[in-house]
Motif scaffolding. Structure first.
Motif, short mmCIF file in Angstrom:
data_model
loop_
_atom_site.label_atom_id
_atom_site.label_comp_id
_atom_site.label_asym_id
_atom_site.label_seq_id
_atom_site.Cartn_x
_atom_site.Cartn_y
_atom_site.Cartn_z
N THR A 198 1.11 -1.31 0.13
CA THR A 198 0.44 -0.11 0.11
C THR A 198 1.34 1.02 -0.10
N LEU A 199 -0.02 2.49 -0.38
CA LEU A 199 1.37 3.60 -0.26
C LEU A 199 1.94 3.82 1.02
N ASP A 200 1.13 3.28 1.93
CA ASP A 200 1.35 3.20 3.65
C ASP A 200 2.66 2.69 4.11
N GLY A 201 3.19 1.28 3.01
CA GLY A 201 4.28 0.81 3.56
C GLY A 201 3.73 -0.59 4.30
N GLU A 202 2.30 -1.02 3.92
CA GLU A 202 1.79 -2.22 4.38
C GLU A 202 1.92 -3.30 3.10
N VAL A 203 2.78 -4.00 3.35
CA VAL A 203 3.16 -5.56 2.44
C VAL A 203 2.13 -6.34 1.96
N LEU A 204 1.84 -6.57 0.83
CA LEU A 204 0.94 -7.23 0.06
C LEU A 204 0.81 -8.35 -0.54
N THR A 205 1.96 -8.36 -1.42
CA THR A 205 2.38 -9.47 -2.24
C THR A 205 3.75 -10.00 -2.05
N PRO A 248 10.65 -19.21 -15.44
CA PRO A 248 9.24 -18.10 -15.27
C PRO A 248 9.37 -18.30 -14.33
N GLY A 249 9.03 -16.83 -13.83
CA GLY A 249 8.67 -16.57 -12.28
C GLY A 249 9.79 -15.65 -11.82
N GLN A 250 10.73 -16.66 -12.20
CA GLN A 250 12.25 -16.54 -11.45
C GLN A 250 13.16 -15.03 -12.32
N MET A 251 13.71 -14.15 -11.72
CA MET A 251 13.89 -12.80 -11.92
C MET A 251 15.47 -12.80 -11.39
N PRO A 298 16.01 -7.41 -12.08
CA PRO A 298 14.66 -6.75 -12.32
C PRO A 298 15.12 -5.57 -12.32
N TYR A 299 15.28 -4.63 -13.45
CA TYR A 299 15.50 -3.33 -13.25
C TYR A 299 14.78 -2.14 -13.13
N ASP A 300 13.38 -2.81 -13.87
CA ASP A 300 12.74 -1.32 -13.93
C ASP A 300 10.62 -2.16 -13.92
N ILE A 301 10.67 -1.46 -13.66
CA ILE A 301 9.21 -2.36 -13.83
C ILE A 301 7.80 -1.19 -14.26
N ASP A 302 6.80 -1.98 -14.48
CA ASP A 302 5.53 -0.86 -15.42
C ASP A 302 4.45 -1.50 -15.29
N ILE A 303 3.10 -1.21 -15.32
CA ILE A 303 1.67 -1.38 -15.49
C ILE A 303 1.69 -2.13 -17.14
N SER A 304 1.31 -2.44 -17.16
CA SER A 304 0.66 -3.04 -18.76
C SER A 304 -0.63 -2.23 -18.98
N PRO A 305 -1.18 -1.89 -19.86
CA PRO A 305 -2.81 -1.33 -20.08
C PRO A 305 -4.07 -1.92 -19.24
N GLY A 306 -3.76 -3.30 -20.25
CA GLY A 306 -4.50 -4.23 -19.31
C GLY A 306 -4.48 -5.00 -18.18
N GLY A 307 -3.12 -4.34 -16.96
CA GLY A 307 -3.47 -4.57 -15.90
C GLY A 307 -1.69 -5.32 -15.29
N ALA A 308 -1.03 -5.62 -16.05
CA ALA A 308 -0.18 -7.10 -15.48
C ALA A 308 0.71 -6.22 -15.48
N ILE A 309 1.66 -6.70 -14.35
CA ILE A 309 2.47 -6.58 -13.88
C ILE A 309 3.86 -6.04 -15.33
N VAL A 310 4.96 -5.53 -15.50
CA VAL A 310 5.59 -6.01 -16.54
C VAL A 310 6.73 -5.77 -16.22
N ASP A 314 1.01 -11.71 -13.54
CA ASP A 314 -0.41 -11.43 -12.90
C ASP A 314 -0.08 -10.41 -11.31
N LYS A 315 -1.52 -10.38 -10.70
CA LYS A 315 -1.29 -9.36 -9.38
C LYS A 315 -0.48 -9.99 -8.51
N ASN A 316 -0.99 -11.39 -8.66
CA ASN A 316 -0.24 -12.34 -7.52
C ASN A 316 0.44 -13.45 -8.08
N GLY A 317 1.44 -12.74 -8.99
CA GLY A 317 2.91 -13.27 -9.30
C GLY A 317 2.91 -14.46 -9.83
N ARG A 318 2.03 -14.73 -10.72
CA ARG A 318 1.91 -15.64 -11.71
C ARG A 318 2.33 -15.18 -13.11
#
Length: 304
Positions: free
Chosen positions: A209-216, A225-228, A231-243, A256-260
């Motif tokens: 959250t914007l107040d620092g509560e860890v969610l995922t 896949p799923g490993q990294m 990771p130097y950059d991150i953005d949200i796709s127009p469809g809501g995926a985490i890239v 996806d927002k659950n890390g899959r």
């Protein structure tokens, strides 16, 4: 550089305003621009990229030059950071109001410009206290205009600043699942107003959250896949995926927002559709993905 080599690097496709042309690779690259050099439209190890709502793309390289391009990679203008002797920015972001924020990393501050390069202000200074930075890496903005800054080299935290560039508080600097952030290299805020962090040296992504509560929290070091790998950059796709842009993994990965893991794009190399030291990514106003590569000195455009 040979003429043939230059032709590959400076490939730019016609306008996509009506519809996308056929991709030039089997994994969706529709354009490439850049090339090694110091002339307009060329790069010397580019390592941050941002896009605005007007269709422009901004790139900063290791010479401290910020260049602005149109959506097809045509050069528009450039400016140089006020100071460059100690180091160059590694982060670039565009505020919804059009201001360009450069994480002036080695000067421990953030510089703010208009889209033509006129400096509007700076904030931060070197240190570990409130209102101070150690090597800021990236900037993000929430729906109310507050500014979030990531930093590393001991601070390894996220701080929040008001729209008028005044320090507010520290959002996150405590251990997360037993580990403090370790070079949070890229940050972004999604439509749900949660903060996403590319925790580079922990090879993971953190959502809070914007107040620092860890969610995922997800990810670990590796190539599956799923490993990294860094990771130097991150953005949200127009469809809501985490890239996520993996600097050492030489690939881009969608989650996806659950890390899959949903998709892996790219592999090591120098041809279109391949990557060499990708530092950053940004989605353009039309939904296409722009990826900046340090050691290939170019930007690739991936179609919708």
């Amino acid at each position: 550089m040979t003429r043939a080599r230059r032709a590959i690097i400076l490939l730019i496709l016609p306008s996509l305003s009506a519809c996308d042309p056929p991709p030039i690779t089997d994994n969706g690259v529709v354009g490439v621009f850049g090339g090694i050099g110091l002339r307009p439209g060329e790069f010397g190890y580019p390592r941050a990229i941002a896009a605005d709502g007007a269709g422009s793309v901004f790139v900063v390289d290791k010479h401290g030059r910020v260049q602005r391009f149109d959506a097809e990679g045509r050069f528009e203008t450039e400016w140089t950071m006020p100071l460059t002797a100690e180091g160059k920015p590694v982060g670039l972001s565009v505020h919804p109001d059009g201001r360009v924020f450069a994480a002036d990393t080695h000067y421990h501050r953030v510089c703010v410009f208009d889209r033509d390069g006129h400096r509007l202000g700076t904030f931060g200074s070197e240190g570990t206290g409130d209102g101070e930075f150690l090597l800021p890496t990236d900037v993000a903005f929430d729906a109310k205009g507050f500014i979030y800054v990531a930093e590393y080299q001991g601070n390894d935290r996220i701080t929040r600043w008001s729209p008028d560039l005044r320090f507010v508080d520290v959002v996150s600097d405590a251990p997360i699942e037993g580990k403090r952030l370790a070079r949070p290299a890229g940050i972004d805020i999604d439509d749900e107003q949660t903060l996403w962090i590319a925790d580079a040296c922990n090879h993971r992504v953190v959502r809070m959250t914007l107040d620092g509560e860890v969610l995922t929290v997800f990810g670990e070091f590796g190539d599956a896949p799923g490993q990294m790998r860094y990771p130097y950059d991150i953005d949200i796709s127009p469809g809501g995926a985490i890239v996520v842009c993996e600097y050492e993994g030489n690939r881009i990965q969608w989650f996806d927002k659950n890390g899959r893991s949903l998709r892996v794009w790219g592999k090591p190399g120098r041809h279109p559709g391949e990557l060499f030291a990708p530092w950053g990514l940004a989605f353009g106003a039309d939904g296409r993905l722009y990826v900046v590569e340090g050691r290939n000195h170019r930007v690739q455009i991936v179609g919708r």
